[in-house]
Design an enzyme around this catalytic site. Structure first.
Site, PDB file in Angstrom:
ATOM      1  N   HIS A  37      18.841  47.887  44.516  1.00 21.74           N
ATOM      2  CA  HIS A  37      19.691  46.970  43.755  1.00 21.74           C
ATOM      3  C   HIS A  37      20.189  47.666  42.492  1.00 21.74           C
ATOM      4  O   HIS A  37      19.661  48.701  42.087  1.00 21.74           O
ATOM      5  CB  HIS A  37      18.882  45.755  43.270  1.00 21.74           C
ATOM      6  CG  HIS A  37      18.166  44.969  44.304  1.00 21.74           C
ATOM      7  ND1 HIS A  37      18.611  43.744  44.742  1.00 21.74           N
ATOM      8  CD2 HIS A  37      16.992  45.202  44.951  1.00 21.74           C
ATOM      9  CE1 HIS A  37      17.749  43.253  45.626  1.00 21.74           C
ATOM     10  NE2 HIS A  37      16.765  44.123  45.775  1.00 21.74           N
ATOM     11  N   GLU A 119      15.057  47.870  41.601  1.00 19.94           N
ATOM     12  CA  GLU A 119      16.243  47.654  40.766  1.00 19.94           C
ATOM     13  C   GLU A 119      16.519  48.908  39.953  1.00 19.94           C
ATOM     14  O   GLU A 119      15.630  49.430  39.282  1.00 19.94           O
ATOM     15  CB  GLU A 119      16.014  46.483  39.793  1.00 19.94           C
ATOM     16  CG  GLU A 119      15.734  45.149  40.452  1.00 19.94           C
ATOM     17  CD  GLU A 119      16.994  44.369  40.814  1.00 19.94           C
ATOM     18  OE1 GLU A 119      18.104  44.882  40.549  1.00 19.94           O
ATOM     19  OE2 GLU A 119      16.846  43.261  41.360  1.00 19.94           O
TER      20      GLU A 119
HETATM   21 ZN   LIG Z   1      20.433  42.922  44.129  1.00 17.67          ZN
END
Ligand SMILES: [Zn+2]
Length: 184
Positions: A37, A119
């Site tokens: 992400h 992330e």
């Molecule tokens: Zn995401």
């Protein structure tokens, strides 16, 4: 790069910031997917601790107009890698974090159940930093060594039309060149 890199699902290369936003994985469920992400809070701003605060339910709704919109979200990922390349872990990889949302990979829905979420501090509109790749690659290698990972994919690939991260600037070739199973 061995099992000593892990302690009950916690990676030794990361600082720990415990999130309450997780659930146990289903008995016998193997971690087979890594989902990449990007995130920045406030959007397009780097270097604050707001992502860490969001994932630990401590974000200040009055600190930024956008935070008042998101402060009641109960979300998490397993890892955040900052622009400077620091890894922070919020949830044990042996547990399920809340990063994928409505999603489908190779016909199977609810990807949180069988995935680890990473992330990268960033956005869709500019490259990630070399320092981030220098942390991401050993993390992915250790994940693949410790769990039966069959694929590394993007949030945009498991939630097309809804999500666009990690975006056009993410360098999938580097991941593939490191021998990791990119499947998109
Ligand atoms: Zn995401």
């Amino acid at each position: 790069m061995n099992d000593s890199s892990w302690q009950q699902g916690w990676w030794c290369g990361a600082r720990r910031a415990f999130s309450p936003n997780f659930s146990p994985r289903a008995p016998g469920e193997a971690v087979s997917l890594v989902v990449l992400h990007n995130i920045s809070l406030p959007p397009f701003e780097y270097g604050s601790s707001a992502v860490e605060q969001l994932f630990t339910n401590r974000i200040d709704p009055d600190a930024h107009p956008f935070f008042s919109v998101i402060h009641e979200l109960r979300v998490s990922s397993h890892f955040l890698i900052t622009r400077a390349g620091e890894a922070v872990q919020f949830v044990s990889c042996d547990d399920m974090a809340y990063h994928a949302g409505v999603s489908s990979f190779q016909g199977r829905e609810k990807c949180n159940a069988f995935s680890v979420g990473i992330e990268l501090e960033g956005c869709d509109f500019e490259p990630f930093t070399d320092a981030q790749y220098r942390t991401l690659l050993p993390l992915l290698a250790d994940l693949a060594q410790h769990y039966p990972i069959t694929a590394v994919t993007g949030h945009q690939d498991i939630a097309p039309g809804r999500k666009t991260d990690p975006g056009h600037f993410f360098d999938w070739d580097t991941i593939e060149a490191a021998g990791l199973p990119v499947v998109r």
